[in-house]
Design a protein around this motif. Structure first.
Motif, PDB file in Angstrom:
ATOM      1  N   ASN A 394       0.823  -1.194   0.000  1.00  0.00           N
ATOM      2  CA  ASN A 394       0.000   0.000   0.000  1.00  0.00           C
ATOM      3  C   ASN A 394       0.865   1.254   0.000  1.00  0.00           C
ATOM      4  O   ASN A 394       0.454   2.312  -0.488  1.00  0.00           O
ATOM      5  N   GLU A 395       2.079   1.117   0.545  1.00  0.00           N
ATOM      6  CA  GLU A 395       3.029   2.233   0.558  1.00  0.00           C
ATOM      7  C   GLU A 395       3.799   2.348  -0.755  1.00  0.00           C
ATOM      8  O   GLU A 395       4.547   3.309  -0.955  1.00  0.00           O
ATOM      9  N   GLY A 396       3.641   1.364  -1.637  1.00  0.00           N
ATOM     10  CA  GLY A 396       4.311   1.432  -2.938  1.00  0.00           C
ATOM     11  C   GLY A 396       5.293   0.326  -3.217  1.00  0.00           C
ATOM     12  O   GLY A 396       5.869   0.255  -4.303  1.00  0.00           O
ATOM     13  N   TYR A 397       5.517  -0.586  -2.264  1.00  0.00           N
ATOM     14  CA  TYR A 397       6.448  -1.693  -2.475  1.00  0.00           C
ATOM     15  C   TYR A 397       5.828  -2.742  -3.399  1.00  0.00           C
ATOM     16  O   TYR A 397       4.607  -2.885  -3.481  1.00  0.00           O
ATOM     17  N   GLU A 398       6.684  -3.477  -4.075  1.00  0.00           N
ATOM     18  CA  GLU A 398       6.296  -4.669  -4.827  1.00  0.00           C
ATOM     19  C   GLU A 398       7.345  -5.733  -4.565  1.00  0.00           C
ATOM     20  O   GLU A 398       8.545  -5.462  -4.680  1.00  0.00           O
ATOM     21  N   PHE A 399       6.907  -6.942  -4.224  1.00  0.00           N
ATOM     22  CA  PHE A 399       7.852  -8.006  -3.886  1.00  0.00           C
ATOM     23  C   PHE A 399       7.882  -9.130  -4.925  1.00  0.00           C
ATOM     24  O   PHE A 399       8.622 -10.092  -4.766  1.00  0.00           O
ATOM     25  N   GLU A 400       7.070  -8.993  -5.989  1.00  0.00           N
ATOM     26  CA  GLU A 400       7.023 -10.058  -6.986  1.00  0.00           C
ATOM     27  C   GLU A 400       8.398 -10.298  -7.607  1.00  0.00           C
ATOM     28  O   GLU A 400       8.768 -11.437  -7.891  1.00  0.00           O
ATOM     29  N   ALA A 401       9.127  -9.216  -7.858  1.00  0.00           N
ATOM     30  CA  ALA A 401      10.441  -9.332  -8.487  1.00  0.00           C
ATOM     31  C   ALA A 401      11.568  -9.055  -7.501  1.00  0.00           C
ATOM     32  O   ALA A 401      12.695  -8.793  -7.906  1.00  0.00           O
ATOM     33  N   ALA A 402      11.266  -9.105  -6.204  1.00  0.00           N
ATOM     34  CA  ALA A 402      12.283  -8.793  -5.182  1.00  0.00           C
ATOM     35  C   ALA A 402      12.314  -9.902  -4.134  1.00  0.00           C
ATOM     36  O   ALA A 402      11.985  -9.691  -2.961  1.00  0.00           O
ATOM     37  N   ASP A 403      12.708 -11.088  -4.556  1.00  0.00           N
ATOM     38  CA  ASP A 403      12.719 -12.247  -3.666  1.00  0.00           C
ATOM     39  C   ASP A 403      13.629 -12.052  -2.459  1.00  0.00           C
ATOM     40  O   ASP A 403      13.333 -12.532  -1.358  1.00  0.00           O
ATOM     41  N   ALA A 404      14.749 -11.371  -2.658  1.00  0.00           N
ATOM     42  CA  ALA A 404      15.695 -11.201  -1.548  1.00  0.00           C
ATOM     43  C   ALA A 404      15.076 -10.350  -0.443  1.00  0.00           C
ATOM     44  O   ALA A 404      15.202 -10.665   0.748  1.00  0.00           O
ATOM     45  N   SER A 405      14.388  -9.270  -0.807  1.00  0.00           N
ATOM     46  CA  SER A 405      13.726  -8.444   0.200  1.00  0.00           C
ATOM     47  C   SER A 405      12.620  -9.221   0.902  1.00  0.00           C
ATOM     48  O   SER A 405      12.413  -9.098   2.118  1.00  0.00           O
ATOM     49  N   PHE A 406      11.906 -10.045   0.138  1.00  0.00           N
ATOM     50  CA  PHE A 406      10.853 -10.876   0.741  1.00  0.00           C
ATOM     51  C   PHE A 406      11.452 -11.860   1.739  1.00  0.00           C
ATOM     52  O   PHE A 406      10.932 -12.060   2.840  1.00  0.00           O
ATOM     53  N   GLU A 407      12.570 -12.476   1.370  1.00  0.00           N
ATOM     54  CA  GLU A 407      13.190 -13.451   2.273  1.00  0.00           C
ATOM     55  C   GLU A 407      13.622 -12.778   3.572  1.00  0.00           C
ATOM     56  O   GLU A 407      13.476 -13.348   4.665  1.00  0.00           O
ATOM     57  N   LEU A 408      14.135 -11.568   3.472  1.00  0.00           N
ATOM     58  CA  LEU A 408      14.528 -10.856   4.691  1.00  0.00           C
ATOM     59  C   LEU A 408      13.319 -10.600   5.592  1.00  0.00           C
ATOM     60  O   LEU A 408      13.409 -10.715   6.821  1.00  0.00           O
TER      61      LEU A 408
END
Length: 564
Positions: A394-408
């Motif tokens: 909702n703040e503007g993040y997207e995790f579909e293409a950011a697996d490393a950030s999701f894992e953290l």
């Protein structure tokens, strides 16, 4: 008339028709690499180019002669002999010799022979309009050009494939003449008579009916066993559909390009066609183990062509078996076939679970498991991660293409993370020197590692590059592995462009250590801070993975930073 299970041949024209697509440029080395890969894949015919059009194609055939093709026949592409003056036209049965001699003396036809390929593919006018307005010769002369050129090449022991240009448009204008062109090619001994939807404007039903009608016409005129082929373009988005309609109606060869490269909107996509032929129509064109290389072939050709792969490509795209909606993911977890029309592995692809604001706990659980993390679907941790992701998106993040950030994020929720360093402050400055005509970007950073304060400065080609260099300089004495880390891609997206310069910025960073790549994301009103958040995740991810240490970060994203 329907094809048998073993008679469909695949004809690849990526190196000729595909190279005519906007933004596609193959070097000689590129063409040779792709030809070898297509042969190893099991393509039946590979069209190498038009030796009469440019020096590079002539050189390609010289070099290709030195290669040993295990599966494919190499084809040179060209046109019929030129039209001659009215006084010389060979319009009837007398001396066939005269017509063959005309073909033998044609410089472009001689170049086709000089290519020394076992196959020659001839593009021939099959439309009365083009004979009259483009060739500007008589209908009879065009038929002689077809017969003469094919007969001459057959005398030289070449297999000849006849590509009837503008077949379907020609049929609409003058079906009888178009069919006469195909009869002339059959009489001269062409191995395949290929129907070309050159302008890409025909619908599948018309392709099917014309194919059946042409087959009947040739049968009634003494050629019941003639082999038809189909060559389509994608101007109406129907390149693959039209090609498959032609095959269903009795065509035995499908011509196209890898990934659909080609003139204007492109050619029939052979990657999509092959998967449909074998998995949907039951026509075995390749061994199963070769079909499983389909995605690798697609990616290889994109890489050589310096094209970004289409994530939405049918069968082989990264999104082809990607699931995002919570209901979908819940069902796929129970039965993959509930939302997957084939097993992804059949074409060398794999299932992906996406996380985002539409996700459910099943998404989080399955995605975590693909990353080697044990997270139970109904656990408080899964719910916490889901709530966090929905808030961040909702703040503007997207995790579909950011697996490393999701894992953290997941590791934080599981209490399996601790920081390798803490940011104290950073400062980025840009100095513009109009006298020397250059900009100087410098970043300084203060961090703590195990309670020790480290202060470093570095210059870079831009503010993000300078900040990256500064953080490396500060950390590399503690973590030498960072020497191998490089930023390989950097993308900036304005989230709400209507806000002008006050809009939020989303930054994606892709990093690599030479062995693997990973992607991270950061969001802020400040592009430098957004870049820092993505950069910090990237460094943390590498260090955590390299040290195999479970750590706990106080805040992965959204951490406020102090600007000097």
């Amino acid at each position: 008339m329907s094809p048998s299970n073993s008679t469909i041949t695949l004809y690849d024209t990526t190196l000729r028709d595909g190279a005519q697509g906007e933004g596609i440029h193959f070097s000689l080395a590129d063409k040779l690499r792709i030809a070898q890969r297509l042969d190893a894949f099991g393509m039946h015919y590979i069209e190498g180019g038009w030796p009469g059009s440019n020096e590079k194609d002539i050189e390609f055939f010289r070099e290709a002669m030195k290669l040993k093709f295990k599966h494919a026949k190499l084809a040179a592409f060209g046109s019929t002999r030129r039209a001659v003056g009215a006084g010389q036209m060979v319009t009837s049965s007398p001396p066939r010799l005269l017509g063959v001699e005309l073909a033998a003396k044609d410089p472009q036809v001689r170049l086709l022979l000089d290519a020394e390929t076992p196959v020659v593919t001839l593009v021939c006018k099959a439309s009365a309009l083009h004979v009259k307005e483009i060739l500007r010769t008589t209908f009879a002369e065009n038929l002689c050009m077809i017969r003469d050129t094919i007969a001459f090449l057959k005398e030289k022991d070449r297999e000849v494939i006849f590509d009837g240009e503008h077949t379907f448009d020609g049929y609409v204008l003058d079906a009888e003449y178009t069919f006469h062109c195909y009869l002339a090619a059959a009489e001269a001994g062409a191995s395949y008579l290929v129907m070309c939807d050159t302008n890409g404007g025909t619908l599948p039903a018309k392709v099917s009916s014309v194919t059946q009608e042409l087959a009947t016409y040739l049968k009634l005129n003494g050629y019941p066993d003639v082999k038809l082929g189909i060559h389509t373009h994608d101007d109406c988005g129907l390149g693959v559909a039209n090609a498959l309609a032609g095959i269903e109606a009795g065509a035995l060869q499908i011509q196209g390009t890898v990934n659909g490269y080609g003139e204007r909107t492109g050619n029939c996509n052979l990657v999509t066609s092959i998967a449909n032929l074998q998995l949907k129509m039951g026509l075995r064109v390749l061994p199963d183990e070769k079909l499983a290389e389909l995605r690798d072939l697609s990616l290889f050709v994109d890489e050589v062509a310096n094209q970004r792969p289409s994530g939405r490509a049918p069968f082989v795209g990264s999104a082809a078996f990607a699931h995002k909606g919570g209901i979908h993911v819940n069902a796929v977890n129970k039965l993959a076939a509930s939302y997957e029309h084939i097993e992804p592995a059949l074409v060398g692809n794999h299932q992906r679970v996406l996380v985002g604001e539409l996700a459910g706990r099943a998404n989080i659980m399955l995605k975590a498991r693909t990353l080697g993390l044990q997270l139970e679907e109904k656990s408080p941790e899964a719910l916490a991660v889901l709530d966090k992701i929905k808030h961040l998106e909702n703040e503007g993040y997207e995790f579909e293409a950011a697996d490393a950030s999701f894992e953290l994020l997941v590791r934080k929720a599981l209490g399996q993370y601790k920081p390798f360093f803490e940011l104290v402050e950073y400062h980025v400055s840009i100095r513009k020197d109009n006298v020397l005509g250059r900009d100087t970007c410098e970043a300084t950073i203060k961090i703590t590692v195990d309670g020790k304060m480290v202060h470093e400065a570095a210059e870079g080609d831009g503010p993000v590059n300078a900040l990256d260099a500064a953080v490396r300089a500060a950390l590399i004495r503690f973590y030498p592995r960072l020497e191998q880390m490089k930023l390989v891609d950097y993308k900036v997206r304005i989230i709400d462009s209507t806000s002008g310069t006050a809009a939020k910025t989303r930054v994606f960073i892709e990093s690599s250590d030479g062995d693997s790549t990973w992607a991270t994301v950061g969001v802020s009103y400040d592009i430098i801070e957004a870049s820092w958040l993505a950069l910090r995740d990237s460094v943390d991810y590498l260090l955590a993975r390299e040290n195999k240490v479970h750590i706990d970060i106080s805040e992965i994203v959204g951490e406020s930073t102090k600007l000097l």
